[in-house]
Motif scaffolding. Structure first.
Motif: not given
Ligand SMILES: C[S@@+](CC[C@H](N)C(=O)[O-])C[C@H]1O[C@@H](n2cnc3c(N)ncnc32)[C@H](O)[C@@H]1O
Ligand code: SF4
Length: 351
Positions: A65-88
């Motif tokens: 989870f810590a890695e996912i949150v860290r990457l999400a923060r990096v993606f927010v810096r590039t412009g991401v505003r919406k996250i969808r959790i999926t799978g599997g």
């Protein structure tokens, strides 16, 4: 300037981060938190491939989870505003609500969504809502128990999914959207019953054209029911009228029932590809970054992450991949020899 060019210029002008080689910004991030699933839908994870000895990821291979949150923060810096959790199936990931809680705290994130097959939703709906999830998408292809069983690979049941949807409603998750994959000769004769069930309840059904994701689902164009054909069939029973998309890049084409029965959506990636507006990035459960659902290759982010890369370095890596992006697979589908491609599977990359 032709209209297509105008749209792209408009998109690029409104972008907060980098745009790709076709001037599309990055806006949505889909994160696959689990490559395993408790269903074996033949159109996604056919049993003959995803059998008992199939090698799924080990938990140490999955991003924590810590890695996912860290990457999400990096993606927010590039412009991401919406996250969808999926799978599997994301609800198979232990303590998923904790991750939702962490992601909702990220400055810059405007919307978090989750897609689930609904079987575990009765158990987790309240917890997810308490963690900050606002809305949910539940996949349900039919209300007919036999057709359901065929489309889920023999797992779960209509009653369990409806129960999950009811728990989501009671927990206050809204809107609730239903994803329905349509396959000709499989569930197309049951779709009006599905709509009759949800009309007037506020739940929005979205019909998805059967797509040639991955390489294992024996896709054939003859199994696709084009959305136009489906909309005409539905209109014959309950007249529909089109509505504008909520935002540019939204995948579903929206219609409302003229009699006030609510909304229905169509996701027509096969018959009306929407690559021109595609602003979606994907991260697989083991941390590869993909720029298209139909990609053949990703960029490893877990390696650099675990080797100690800084946020700036990760940001540069993501930015570099995005600015070089040229994917428009759905638009090229008809002219490509698709069987020659080694596309990644949807359970891994995230639907
Ligand atoms: C891969 S699933 C993952 C989340 C969860 N397991 C679920 O089923 O909702 C995400 C979405 O992709 C859809 N999907 C899977 N394979 C598909 C295909 N070949 N064509 C169209 N949609 C597909 C599913 O119906 C589901 O709505
Ligand atoms: S569509 Fe969802 S529920 Fe069905 S096999 Fe794929 S991941 Fe599992």
């Amino acid at each position: 300037m032709d209209p297509g060019e105008k749209v792209l210029k408009g998109l690029a002008a409104g972008a907060r981060g980098p745009v790709d080689a076709l001037r599309r910004p990055i806006h949505d991030l889909r994160i696959s938190v689990m490559d395993r699933c408790n269903f074996r839908c033949p159109y996604c994870m056919p049993r003959e491939t995803f059998h008992e000895s199939y090698r799924f990821l080990k938990s140490s291979e999955r991003l924590d989870f810590a890695e996912i949150v860290r990457l999400a923060r990096v993606f927010v810096r590039t412009g991401v505003r919406k996250i969808r959790i999926t799978g599997g199936e994301p609800l198979l990931r232990p303590n998923l609500a904790d991750l939702i809680g962490d992601l909702t705290q990220l400055p810059g994130i405007e919307d978090i969504a989750l897609t689930t097959n609904g079987v575990l939703l009765a158990k987790y709906a309240t917890e997810l809502k308490a963690a900050g999830l606002q809305r949910i998408t539940v996949s349900l292809d039919t209300l007919d128990p036999e057709v359901f069983s065929r489309m889920s690979g023999g797992f779960g049941g209509v009653g369990e999914v409806l129960d999950g949807i009811e728990h989501a409603r009671r927990a206050g998750l809204a809107p609730i959207k239903i994803n329905t994959v349509v396959q000709r000769g499989v569930n197309d004769h049951t779709l009006l019953d599905l709509l009759a069930h949800f009309r007037g309840t506020g739940v929005i059904v979205r019909f998805i054209e059967y797509m040639d994701v991955g390489t294992r689902n024996h896709w054939s164009p003859s199994l696709v029911v084009p959305s136009k054909e489906l909309a005409a069939m539905i209109s014959g029973r309950w007249p529909l009228e089109p509505r504008d998309r909520d935002y540019r890049g939204e995948v579903a084409e929206r219609h409302v029932f003229k009699d006030g029965g609510g909304e229905v959506g169509f996701i027509s990636s096969v018959s009306q590809p929407f690559c021109g507006d595609c602003s979606r990035a994907r991260i697989s459960s083991d941390g590869s970054f993909y720029t298209c659902l139909f990609a053949t290759q990703g960029t490893d982010l877990r390696g650099p992450l675990r080797a100690g890369a800084t946020d700036d370095e990760l940001h540069e890596l993501v930015r570099g991949v995005w600015t070089g992006r040229r994917d428009r697979y759905s638009e090229l589908r008809a002219s490509m020899r698709v069987n020659d491609l080694h596309k990644v599977e949807m359970n891994y990359i995230g639907g």
